[in-house]
Design a protein around this motif. Structure first.
Motif, short mmCIF file in Angstrom:
data_model
loop_
_atom_site.label_atom_id
_atom_site.label_comp_id
_atom_site.label_asym_id
_atom_site.label_seq_id
_atom_site.Cartn_x
_atom_site.Cartn_y
_atom_site.Cartn_z
N MET A 44 0.84 -1.19 0.00
CA MET A 44 0.00 0.00 0.00
C MET A 44 0.87 1.24 0.00
O MET A 44 1.81 1.36 0.80
N ARG A 45 0.56 2.17 -0.89
CA ARG A 45 1.26 3.46 -0.96
C ARG A 45 0.39 4.51 -0.28
O ARG A 45 -0.81 4.60 -0.55
N ILE A 46 1.01 5.31 0.60
CA ILE A 46 0.28 6.33 1.34
C ILE A 46 0.97 7.67 1.15
O ILE A 46 2.18 7.80 1.41
N ASP A 47 0.25 8.66 0.67
CA ASP A 47 0.78 10.01 0.49
C ASP A 47 0.56 10.83 1.76
O ASP A 47 -0.56 10.85 2.30
N CYS A 48 1.62 11.48 2.21
CA CYS A 48 1.54 12.30 3.43
C CYS A 48 2.66 13.33 3.44
O CYS A 48 3.48 13.36 4.37
N GLY A 89 -4.09 3.17 13.15
CA GLY A 89 -3.87 2.41 14.37
C GLY A 89 -3.07 1.15 14.22
O GLY A 89 -2.77 0.49 15.22
N CYS A 90 -2.67 0.78 13.00
CA CYS A 90 -1.89 -0.43 12.75
C CYS A 90 -0.43 -0.07 12.55
O CYS A 90 -0.11 0.76 11.70
N CYS A 91 0.45 -0.69 13.31
CA CYS A 91 1.88 -0.44 13.17
C CYS A 91 2.39 -1.09 11.89
O CYS A 91 2.34 -2.31 11.73
N LEU A 92 2.88 -0.26 10.95
CA LEU A 92 3.41 -0.75 9.68
C LEU A 92 4.84 -0.26 9.51
O LEU A 92 5.25 0.73 10.12
N THR A 93 5.60 -0.95 8.65
CA THR A 93 6.99 -0.61 8.38
C THR A 93 7.08 0.22 7.11
O THR A 93 6.60 -0.21 6.05
N ALA A 94 7.68 1.40 7.21
CA ALA A 94 7.78 2.31 6.08
C ALA A 94 8.85 1.85 5.10
O ALA A 94 9.99 1.57 5.48
N LEU A 95 8.47 1.78 3.81
CA LEU A 95 9.36 1.35 2.73
C LEU A 95 9.23 2.34 1.57
O LEU A 95 8.25 3.09 1.50
N ASP A 96 10.17 2.33 0.64
CA ASP A 96 10.11 3.18 -0.55
C ASP A 96 9.73 4.62 -0.19
O ASP A 96 8.81 5.22 -0.76
N GLY A 121 5.61 10.53 0.43
CA GLY A 121 4.98 9.51 1.26
C GLY A 121 5.82 8.25 1.35
O GLY A 121 7.04 8.27 1.23
N PHE A 122 5.14 7.12 1.56
CA PHE A 122 5.83 5.86 1.78
C PHE A 122 4.92 4.70 1.37
O PHE A 122 3.73 4.88 1.13
N SER A 123 5.52 3.53 1.29
CA SER A 123 4.76 2.31 1.05
C SER A 123 4.90 1.39 2.26
O SER A 123 5.81 1.56 3.08
N ALA A 124 4.01 0.42 2.36
CA ALA A 124 4.09 -0.58 3.42
C ALA A 124 3.53 -1.89 2.90
O ALA A 124 2.57 -1.90 2.13
N ASP A 125 4.16 -2.98 3.33
CA ASP A 125 3.66 -4.31 2.98
C ASP A 125 2.68 -4.78 4.04
O ASP A 125 2.97 -4.73 5.24
N LEU A 126 1.51 -5.23 3.60
CA LEU A 126 0.48 -5.73 4.50
C LEU A 126 0.28 -7.22 4.26
O LEU A 126 0.05 -7.64 3.13
#
Length: 198
Positions: A24-28, A46-53, A58-63
């Motif tokens: 998932m890519r999130i713009d912030c 509320g879910c702890c995710l690891t920031a990638l790319d 923004g950043f991406s995260a693997d779910l």
């Protein structure tokens, strides 16, 4: 660790299916993500995710499949807003309460009613989590630290002030919506240490 004090509302800009889950890519851009490091933790709804790319936008995260199945993140689509909070750094102000970013379950919105300029939200929690919700105790809903106003069996109420309604995604909730719930960390450990279950 987190505090439940949302730093910004980001936007899901891309969801790419993977063999076991998705990316998932999130713009912030307002959070200045270019200063983060790969592997930093970010609470997303509320879910702890690891920031990638990571880049300046923004950043991406693997779910994983489990995360998608057990949290509200599996229902997100491109364009959806999400509450964001980067992990605490040593010396940061603890404005809410201690939050791990490990979602315990989903709470369902039962009703929303006005209370002056605020709104009172009533939620229902899964039976196994109800014992952890106490009047004047803390809960985290979609990453937002809140104080419980009233409790009745499996349901509880919180009062959201105009500021919280304006700067988080909670102001968009309606009856029937489901949110990520993390119960108070201290209540969890107290039960484990005492061996008392109600």
């Amino acid at each position: 660790m987190f505090t439940g004090i949302v730093q910004a509302v980001g936007t899901v800009s891309r969801i790419t299916p993977a063999q076991s889950g998705c990316r998932m890519r999130i713009d912030c851009p307002e959070l200045g993500p270019a200063e983060w490091r790969t592997g930093d933790s970010v609470a997303v709804a509320g879910c702890c995710l690891t920031a990638l790319d990571i880049d300046e936008r923004g950043f991406s995260a693997d779910l994983s499949a489990e995360t998608l199945d057990r949290t509200s993140l599996g229902a997100l689509a491109t364009g959806n807003p999400v509450n964001l909070e980067p992990a605490l750094a040593v010396g940061d102000r603890l404005g809410g309460h201690l939050v791990s970013g490990h979602v315990d379950g989903l709470a369902e919105v039962m009703s929303v009613r006005p209370a002056g300029e605020s709104r009172i939200f009533r939620f229902r929690v899964p039976p196994e989590l109800a014992r952890f919700v106490a009047e004047k105790g803390s809960v985290t809903l979609d990453g937002v630290s809140l104080t419980v106003n009233a409790v009745e069996a499996r349901e509880f109420e919180v009062n959201l002030i105009p500021h919280t309604l304006a700067v988080t995604t909670l102001g968009q909730l309606e009856a029937g919506d489901r949110v990520n719930l993390e119960v108070d960390l201290l209540a969890r450990y107290l039960e484990r240490l005492t061996g008392v279950q109600t």
